[in-house]
Design an enzyme around this catalytic site. Structure first.
Site, PDB file in Angstrom:
ATOM      1  N   ASP A 143      44.545  43.864  36.813  1.00 14.97           N
ATOM      2  CA  ASP A 143      43.291  44.070  37.532  1.00 14.97           C
ATOM      3  C   ASP A 143      42.341  44.792  36.590  1.00 14.97           C
ATOM      4  OD1 ASP A 143      41.373  44.262  39.586  1.00 14.97           O
ATOM      5  OD2 ASP A 143      42.075  46.246  40.163  1.00 14.97           O
ATOM      6  N   SER A 144      41.068  44.819  36.958  1.00 17.87           N
ATOM      7  CA  SER A 144      40.107  45.579  36.158  1.00 17.87           C
ATOM      8  C   SER A 144      40.329  47.086  36.311  1.00 17.87           C
ATOM      9  CB  SER A 144      38.684  45.225  36.595  1.00 17.87           C
ATOM     10  OG  SER A 144      38.535  45.441  37.977  1.00 17.87           O
ATOM     11  N   TYR A 192      34.497  44.702  36.573  1.00 17.55           N
ATOM     12  CA  TYR A 192      34.211  43.366  36.054  1.00 17.55           C
ATOM     13  C   TYR A 192      33.006  42.718  36.746  1.00 17.55           C
ATOM     14  CZ  TYR A 192      38.712  42.848  33.508  1.00 17.55           C
ATOM     15  OH  TYR A 192      39.752  42.970  32.631  1.00 17.55           O
ATOM     16  N   GLY A 193      32.697  43.175  37.945  1.00 16.41           N
ATOM     17  CA  GLY A 193      31.665  42.528  38.765  1.00 16.41           C
ATOM     18  C   GLY A 193      30.324  42.381  38.069  1.00 16.41           C
ATOM     19  N   CYS A 227      42.786  40.479  41.081  1.00 18.99           N
ATOM     20  CA  CYS A 227      41.367  40.823  41.012  1.00 18.99           C
ATOM     21  C   CYS A 227      40.608  39.548  41.324  1.00 18.99           C
ATOM     22  CB  CYS A 227      41.055  41.324  39.603  1.00 18.99           C
ATOM     23  SG  CYS A 227      39.294  41.461  39.227  1.00 18.99           S
ATOM     24  N   ASN A 228      39.705  39.625  42.300  1.00 16.40           N
ATOM     25  CA  ASN A 228      38.979  38.429  42.718  1.00 16.40           C
ATOM     26  C   ASN A 228      38.076  37.887  41.621  1.00 16.40           C
ATOM     27  OD1 ASN A 228      39.320  37.835  45.848  1.00 16.40           O
ATOM     28  ND2 ASN A 228      39.531  40.027  45.535  1.00 16.40           N
ATOM     29  N   THR A 229      37.374  38.798  40.917  1.00 13.87           N
ATOM     30  CA  THR A 229      36.451  38.370  39.859  1.00 13.87           C
ATOM     31  C   THR A 229      37.214  37.682  38.733  1.00 13.87           C
ATOM     32  OG1 THR A 229      35.239  40.391  40.384  1.00 13.87           O
ATOM     33  CG2 THR A 229      34.535  39.171  38.436  1.00 13.87           C
ATOM     34  N   GLU A 272      37.333  54.190  46.472  1.00 11.28           N
ATOM     35  CA  GLU A 272      37.789  54.857  45.236  1.00 11.28           C
ATOM     36  C   GLU A 272      37.533  56.361  45.270  1.00 11.28           C
ATOM     37  OE1 GLU A 272      37.167  53.318  41.393  1.00 11.28           O
ATOM     38  OE2 GLU A 272      38.282  51.481  41.854  1.00 11.28           O
ATOM     39  N   CYS A 310      38.270  41.444  48.524  1.00 12.61           N
ATOM     40  CA  CYS A 310      38.253  42.401  47.414  1.00 12.61           C
ATOM     41  C   CYS A 310      39.489  43.266  47.589  1.00 12.61           C
ATOM     42  CB  CYS A 310      36.985  43.255  47.454  1.00 12.61           C
ATOM     43  SG  CYS A 310      37.032  44.691  46.349  1.00 12.61           S
ATOM     44  N   THR A 311      40.162  43.571  46.495  1.00 16.25           N
ATOM     45  CA  THR A 311      41.445  44.275  46.602  1.00 16.25           C
ATOM     46  C   THR A 311      41.307  45.715  47.102  1.00 16.25           C
ATOM     47  OG1 THR A 311      41.297  44.820  44.260  1.00 16.25           O
ATOM     48  CG2 THR A 311      42.617  42.893  44.854  1.00 16.25           C
ATOM     49  N   HIS A 312      40.082  46.240  47.119  1.00 19.29           N
ATOM     50  CA  HIS A 312      39.898  47.591  47.665  1.00 19.29           C
ATOM     51  C   HIS A 312      39.817  47.605  49.192  1.00 19.29           C
ATOM     52  CE1 HIS A 312      38.723  48.375  43.513  1.00 19.29           C
ATOM     53  NE2 HIS A 312      38.778  49.667  43.760  1.00 19.29           N
TER      54      HIS A 312
END
Lengths: 270, 270
Positions: free
Chosen positions: A14-15, A46-47, A77-79, A156, A189-191
């Site tokens: 992931d980023s 990364y977005g 990571c979606n991006t 975060e 989104c993973t968050h």
């Protein structure tokens, strides 16, 4: 003793720290599997990067993890999935799975009225990745998307635990879609899984809320099983986390999200 | 025009009509896919046959369907999956999926207390196939099983629509487990999804009820996608059903279960 392929870890990238929500689900569903995680914190997020940059970073990290010996790669990571999944499926000899297809597939499975709302970062919304994935599988669906740029910092900074703050930000972000006719909502989104209960609640518990990480863990199991690579025994596993930067901030979030995870963390250069 | 691999049908096999509940879900989730179904009605039911016999029948049917040109095989029968999945995965060059692993995996994904109750035919219960599959993936689970021999006739005779009859048979079959501490129940027979609402209701809607066919359709999508075999467009599909016997009884049940399915049916010898 020669390590068999089955005993190698699953590589997860992931980023940053977001992909650890996917790890949490993999570890819960597949407790005999070992994880080798890479968090690209020095180049996060990364977005805001171009597709080409994200693709290059993702390929570089994938090659690095393959060099360390992994049996499968999960792009958590979606991006990065939108930018590099196809190229990595061609490039690597091991199975590669992203987070978008599993979430898309679960929405198709769960929706009854074939209307889906995707909540994601601006980058993922702009990429149309979920819409393309869903309609690519089932053209009868209609998909709308909404960027929720305030959700990642909310999570975060661990402010998501404050009900008042969460409530305000969720209301501000989602109010235009409060009466959406979609019966299924994807957390793209993973968050966002950390906000799942609040989001479900915001829609009066009337929507099916799909957590892409939860579905990705399920499909990791499917793909490992299909390739006869599932590890079926082995306990007390210590996972490994690699980061290219200062680990203190990462660990601060990690301890909050996964207090029981057994891991060792290494700062590396990449 | 040469038919591409992607355009070939998905082969689905069962001992009889039960597998059509799996077809129903595949068609709903993957409307661009064409089905070639085989119902072994002349040798049905498999539950009373030996493992070897069932394995031989299943291999024979699989070879027959492969000869007709299919891109993937779904064994839509729990008994046949338990008897022949592994041998067919080795024998065939196309992807092969059974109904047990997807149901097992969904139970692992959904259960919170790691206690699962499997409802199935006597044959499937005796084979321990669900328990082996679940514990093989996640040894932290405990699995109990219950044979429900009255459910298949209830469904095939279409008596399941009578609430009083259904209620009595479900109560008789499940009463010893009414207060089970399992939080997740697997419908481990392709006929049982017709009773899903009643079974859920019997447990006061407090259990997660897993429909193996629903999960198998989802994993059919996962495996086709993984192998770049998903068909992403094409409408007005007519499916093909092959039976080795009189089709009238089969069609009687089929019209009830899937009134909208477009199909042609052929009686063949095998």
């Amino acid at each position: 003793m020669k390590k068999t392929l089955m005993d190698k870890p699953i590589g997860v990238m992931d980023s940053g720290v977001g992909g650890m929500t996917v790890v949490k689900e993999i570890v819960r569903q597949l407790p005999h599997e070992k994880i080798l995680y890479f968090g690209d914190i020095s180049r996060c997020p990364y977005g805001e990067k171009s597709q080409e940059e994200v693709r290059d970073y993702t390929v570089q990290i994938a090659d690095y993890l393959v060099g360390k010996g992994i049996k499968m790669l999960v792009i958590a990571c979606n991006t990065a999935t939108a930018a590099a999944l196809e190229i990595l499926k061609e490039r690597l000899d091991i199975p590669v799975l992203g987070v978008i297809q599993p979430g898309a597939r679960s929405a198709i499975q769960n929706s009854r009225n074939k209307k889906v709302l995707v909540l994601a970062t601006s980058g993922t919304v702009k990429s149309n990745a979920y819409s393309d994935a869903i309609i690519g599988i089932n053209s009868g669906f209609s998909v709308s998307s909404l960027a929720c740029p305030k959700f990642v910092p909310l999570v975060e900074q661990l402010r998501y635990k404050d009900d008042v703050v969460s409530g305000i930000i969720i209301h501000q972000s989602l109010k235009k879609h409060r009466h959406t006719d979609a019966d299924t909502i994807i957390l793209g989104c993973t968050h966002y899984p950390l906000l799942k209960a609040d989001i479900r609640n915001y829609f009066n518990n009337e929507k099916k809320v799909i957590d892409s990480g939860y579905e990705t863990a399920r499909e990791t199991s499917t793909i490992l099983n299909y390739n006869n690579l599932l590890r079926t025994s082995g306990e007390s596993i210590v996972h490994t986390i690699l980061i290219n930067g200062d680990s203190s901030r990462f660990e601060y979030v990690l301890r909050d999200w996964l207090p029981e995870l057994e891991y060792k963390i290494q700062e590396i250069e990449l």
